[in-house]
Design a protein around this motif. Structure first.
Motif, short mmCIF file in Angstrom:
data_model
loop_
_atom_site.label_atom_id
_atom_site.label_comp_id
_atom_site.label_asym_id
_atom_site.label_seq_id
_atom_site.Cartn_x
_atom_site.Cartn_y
_atom_site.Cartn_z
N ALA A 191 4.13 7.69 6.81
CA ALA A 191 5.05 7.76 5.55
C ALA A 191 3.81 7.60 4.46
O ALA A 191 2.81 6.70 4.42
CB ALA A 191 6.07 6.95 5.14
N SER A 192 4.19 8.34 3.47
CA SER A 192 3.22 7.99 2.13
C SER A 192 4.26 7.98 0.84
O SER A 192 5.25 8.82 0.64
CB SER A 192 2.49 9.11 1.96
OG SER A 192 1.66 9.13 0.66
N ARG A 193 4.11 6.98 0.09
CA ARG A 193 5.20 6.82 -1.16
C ARG A 193 4.39 7.47 -2.14
O ARG A 193 3.33 7.41 -2.59
CB ARG A 193 5.21 5.25 -1.42
CG ARG A 193 5.90 4.86 -2.40
CD ARG A 193 6.16 3.48 -2.66
NE ARG A 193 4.77 2.71 -2.60
CZ ARG A 193 4.62 1.56 -2.58
NH1 ARG A 193 5.75 0.74 -2.33
NH2 ARG A 193 3.40 1.08 -2.84
N PRO A 220 -0.43 6.97 10.72
CA PRO A 220 0.17 7.18 9.59
C PRO A 220 1.42 7.97 9.95
O PRO A 220 1.70 8.94 10.58
CB PRO A 220 -0.80 7.86 8.74
CG PRO A 220 -1.45 8.70 9.53
CD PRO A 220 -1.56 8.07 11.01
N ARG A 256 1.02 -1.06 -0.01
CA ARG A 256 -0.07 -0.10 0.00
C ARG A 256 1.00 1.25 -0.05
O ARG A 256 1.99 1.33 0.33
CB ARG A 256 -0.87 -0.13 1.26
CG ARG A 256 -1.92 -1.12 1.07
CD ARG A 256 -2.93 -0.82 2.13
NE ARG A 256 -3.92 -2.20 2.16
CZ ARG A 256 -4.97 -2.06 2.93
NH1 ARG A 256 -5.15 -1.60 4.02
NH2 ARG A 256 -5.77 -3.16 2.67
N ASP A 257 0.29 2.42 -0.41
CA ASP A 257 0.94 3.63 -0.61
C ASP A 257 1.11 4.41 0.87
O ASP A 257 1.98 5.25 0.92
CB ASP A 257 0.12 4.80 -1.53
CG ASP A 257 0.28 4.35 -2.96
OD1 ASP A 257 1.08 3.30 -3.16
OD2 ASP A 257 -0.49 4.82 -3.61
N LEU A 258 0.38 4.00 1.86
CA LEU A 258 0.37 4.63 3.13
C LEU A 258 1.08 3.64 4.31
O LEU A 258 0.64 2.46 4.39
CB LEU A 258 -0.95 4.85 3.64
CG LEU A 258 -0.89 5.76 4.95
CD1 LEU A 258 -0.23 7.21 4.95
CD2 LEU A 258 -2.28 6.06 5.36
N THR A 259 1.98 4.06 4.79
CA THR A 259 2.66 3.29 5.83
C THR A 259 2.32 3.70 7.24
O THR A 259 1.99 4.82 7.27
CB THR A 259 4.20 3.45 5.80
OG1 THR A 259 4.79 3.00 4.92
CG2 THR A 259 4.93 2.53 6.93
N ARG A 260 1.90 2.73 8.30
CA ARG A 260 1.30 3.01 9.52
C ARG A 260 2.15 2.52 10.44
O ARG A 260 2.89 1.20 10.30
CB ARG A 260 0.10 2.36 9.52
CG ARG A 260 -1.00 3.10 8.61
CD ARG A 260 -2.33 2.29 8.53
NE ARG A 260 -3.54 2.89 7.80
CZ ARG A 260 -3.48 2.53 6.45
NH1 ARG A 260 -2.56 1.54 5.84
NH2 ARG A 260 -4.30 2.96 5.60
#
Length: 61
Positions: free
Chosen positions: A53-55, A51, A33-37
Motif C-alpha cells: 500500500a501507498s499512502r 509492498p 513512512r508512505d509505503l506499507t510493506r
C-alpha cells in the motif's frame, strides 16, 4: 516438528509483546513512512517483503 504443526501450535507472540514492538522507535519510524510493506517467511524458509500500500499525499478540502 513438521512445518504444518507450527501453525497448529497457536500464536507465539503475546498481545503485550505486540505493543512493545510497536512502541519501539524503529517501529514508529517504519509506520510513519508512505509505503506499507508485508514481511513474511516463505515456505522455503527465506524472508520475503512485498509492498502492499501507498499512502496518498493529496489533501481533501
Amino acid at each position: 516438528m513438521l512445518a504444518d504443526d507450527h501453525w497448529k501450535a497457536g500464536p507465539t507472540v503475546q498481545p503485550n509483546e505486540i505493543s512493545e514492538i510497536l512502541n519501539h522507535p524503529i517501529s514508529r519510524e517504519l509506520l510513519a513512512r508512505d509505503l506499507t510493506r508485508l514481511a513474511y517467511v516463505a515456505e522455503d524458509g527465506t524472508p520475503r517483503v512485498a509492498p502492499i500500500a501507498s499512502r496518498g499525499t493529496a489533501r481533501r478540502s
